[in-house]
Design an enzyme around this catalytic site. Structure first.
Site, mmCIF file in Angstrom:
data_model
loop_
_atom_site.group_PDB
_atom_site.id
_atom_site.type_symbol
_atom_site.label_atom_id
_atom_site.label_comp_id
_atom_site.label_asym_id
_atom_site.label_seq_id
_atom_site.Cartn_x
_atom_site.Cartn_y
_atom_site.Cartn_z
ATOM 1 N N ASP A 190 14.554 5.834 -6.512
ATOM 2 C CA ASP A 190 13.089 5.713 -6.565
ATOM 3 C C ASP A 190 12.302 7.005 -6.784
ATOM 4 O O ASP A 190 12.563 8.009 -6.116
ATOM 5 C CB ASP A 190 12.559 5.176 -5.229
ATOM 6 C CG ASP A 190 13.346 4.017 -4.684
ATOM 7 O OD1 ASP A 190 14.255 3.540 -5.354
ATOM 8 O OD2 ASP A 190 13.026 3.592 -3.565
ATOM 9 N N GLU B 217 10.235 -4.020 -0.779
ATOM 10 C CA GLU B 217 10.377 -2.564 -0.703
ATOM 11 C C GLU B 217 9.256 -1.906 -1.509
ATOM 12 O O GLU B 217 8.590 -2.557 -2.314
ATOM 13 C CB GLU B 217 11.716 -2.124 -1.317
ATOM 14 C CG GLU B 217 12.947 -2.700 -0.635
ATOM 15 C CD GLU B 217 14.270 -2.190 -1.206
ATOM 16 O OE1 GLU B 217 15.171 -1.888 -0.426
ATOM 17 O OE2 GLU B 217 14.401 -2.107 -2.449
HETATM 18 C C1 FRU Z 1 14.449 1.071 -3.033
HETATM 19 C C2 FRU Z 1 15.030 1.626 -1.748
HETATM 20 C C3 FRU Z 1 13.956 1.902 -0.741
HETATM 21 C C4 FRU Z 1 14.570 2.964 0.112
HETATM 22 C C5 FRU Z 1 15.362 3.760 -0.884
HETATM 23 C C6 FRU Z 1 16.628 4.338 -0.349
HETATM 24 O O1 FRU Z 1 15.221 1.293 -4.154
HETATM 25 O O2 FRU Z 1 16.014 0.744 -1.252
HETATM 26 O O3 FRU Z 1 13.534 0.753 -0.043
HETATM 27 O O4 FRU Z 1 13.606 3.734 0.783
HETATM 28 O O5 FRU Z 1 15.651 2.899 -1.948
HETATM 29 O O6 FRU Z 1 17.208 5.210 -1.261
#
Ligand code: FRU
Length: 500
Positions: A43, A222
């Site tokens: 992300d 998320e």
């Molecule tokens: C989304 C996610 C988020 C988390 C991160 C962990 O892709 O699962 O929810 O904070 O990636 O790397």
């Protein structure tokens, strides 16, 4: 002596940039989308505009090409197109890994770290507690920078928001709510969004929940975002909620709700589940903060279905092109639109234009395009009278199809024969997207990098982003239509790689 030193300096600079140029020429390496030089990325985090610089932080694991203990990597840019990778901004600590989150400019020094401090708000994910299944392993913490994001200090009072016992409790996106002079945190809490408010980024009060019974619920919620966009004279609030899995073409995707936010509660007016992007490769997309009245979105150009398996080396994953968001009314519904930021034009080089061009069966544009790199932008419009497809191909016989299906009134991207697909069984598929626009003319923009295609149809009403892994660059281009179409206008522009 001075001359010799300057000379040595120039030579070493040249050698350095040559080495770098080599480095970014690996097989499948995107040429104008951000990728870390090496290792794992997911992300985008903490995207913020500050003192003329766009900052991109990102989920990063510096020790391997697969997901691992998360750090915040860092890159900066003056135009969101050419990115320079910087040292890692945040490292895991005793409270856990550094998961996704946001960053704000604290103009009024509400937190007391300093006027104009950059403050990052992120999730601490504690792997020890996760194993113990306490259900409380995710908490929210902050860190600040007083030197334009170069170095960061974690706040001593972390975490600033403890976990009430919700196993997925993460990805805080914070914005200033001017009408009530307070910060709002939009947090993903398993199957819903919880809003919190704060006067100082340190103490947080729960305001409300949204979404347990609304929108897509095929996976965990998320990476949310909340911001207003002006539309026909009034503010419409957009709530983005990324979801994994459960997307329209399988796996990870971003949905959004349109409605009102009063500082406490979000109310949705959306009657249907709306998707930001119907391709499979735009996840965890959120907006930059502090960009005035521009709303600029960027996502991670991958999908949890296969992100850990894509055949790239020594890095994994890229980001999408930054996109400017807007709203458009179609019939009784309002939809979000996204188009590439105008800054992308800095990559334009040569090209050609056509007008009123009939296509019956096939129009091969390869000789006209003279583009060995496969990097281009194609803008064209045609009437919605018949099926057509745009075919990107190479010497190895790989093909990527982007098309319109008249009977179904759908767009599609078919990467079934686009090159390497065997690293995951669902990868080599055709993805479809509805057409929302009702006008007879379909304007299309395609942005092709070495290993990705981004389709913006109807001025961004339908968007699709797909990655692919061709054996060699897609240097051939043709447009096909069995029934026949007329292209009213076509503009083809070769893009150059972005500066690194
Ligand atoms: C989304 C996610 C988020 C988390 C991160 C962990 O892709 O699962 O929810 O904070 O990636 O790397």
């Amino acid at each position: 002596m001075k001359k010799i030193i300057i000379c040595l300096f120039l030579i070493s600079g040249l050698a350095g940039s040559r080495a770098m140029a080599q480095e970014f020429k690996e097989k499948y390496r995107p040429q104008f989308h951000f990728t870390p030089r090496a290792n794992w990325m997911n992300d985008p985090n903490g995207m913020v505009y500050h003192n003329g610089i766009y900052h991109l932080f990102y989920q990063y694991y510096p020790d391997d090409k697969i997901w691992g203990p998360m750090h915040w990597g860092h890159a900066t840019s003056r135009d969101m197109i050419s990115w320079q990778e910087k040292p890692i901004a945040l490292y895991p600590d005793s409270l856990g890994y550094i998961f996704s989150g946001s960053a704000v400019v604290d103009k009024n020094n509400t937190a007391g770290f300093g006027e104009g401090a950059l403050v990052a708000i992120f999730t601490h994910h504690d792997p020890v507690q996760e194993k113990q299944k306490t259900g409380k392993h995710e908490t929210q913490s902050i860190a600040y920078s007083l030197d334009d994001g170069n170095t960061w200090t974690k706040y001593k009072g972390n975490p600033v928001l403890k976990n009430p016992g919700i196993s997925d409790f993460r990805d805080p996106k914070v914005r200033w709510f001017e009408a009530q002079k307070k910060w709002i945190m939009t947090l993903a809490t398993k199957d819903r969004i919880t809003f919190y408010s704060s006067p100082d980024l340190k103490s947080w009060t729960r305001e409300s929940d949204f979404g347990a019974n609304e929108g897509g619920h095929g996976g965990v919620w998320e990476c949310p975002d909340l911001f207003p966009i002006k539309h026909e004279g009034k503010d419409i609030w957009v709530l983005i909620v990324n979801i994994n899995p459960g997307g329209p073409n399988k796996g990870s995707a971003g949905q959004y709700f349109l409605g009102d936010f009063d500082g406490k509660t979000f109310t949705s007016n959306s009657k249907e589940t709306k998707w930001l992007d119907y391709g499979t490769d735009n996840y965890a997309a959120v907006t930059f903060s502090n960009t005035g009245n521009r709303n600029i979105l960027m996502g991670w150009m991958s999908n949890w279905q296969y992100a850990n398996q894509v055949p790239t080396d020594p890095w994994r994953s890229a980001n999408t092109i930054a996109r400017e968001l807007g709203l458009q009314t179609v019939g009784k519904e309002i939809y979000m639109t996204s188009v590439p930021v105008k800054e992308l034009d800095i990559l334009n080089t040569t090209g050609f234009s056509l007008k009123k061009m009939k296509v019956k069966n096939q129009l091969d544009l390869t000789d006209k395009a003279k583009n060995k790199t496969g990097l281009f932008r194609l803008d064209f419009d045609t009437k919605n009278t018949a099926d057509f497809s745009i075919v990107l191909a190479n010497e190895a016989g790989n093909e990527l199809l982007v098309g319109y299906d008249k009977a179904k009134n759908q767009f599609y991207i078919d990467r079934s024969h686009s090159g390497k697909i065997d690293f995951e069984k669902g990868f080599g598929a055709k993805h479809i997207a509805p057409r929302f626009a009702t006008a007879a003319t379909i304007p299309l923009t395609l942005i092709a990098d070495l290993a990705s295609i981004e389709l913006f149809a109807d001025n961004g009403l339908t968007v699709m982003t797909d990655i692919f892994f061709p054996e060699s660059p897609m240097s051939k281009l043709s447009i096909k239509s069995v029934t026949g179409i007329t292209i009213d206008n076509l503009k083809y522009t070769i893009l150059k790689p972005s500066a690194k």
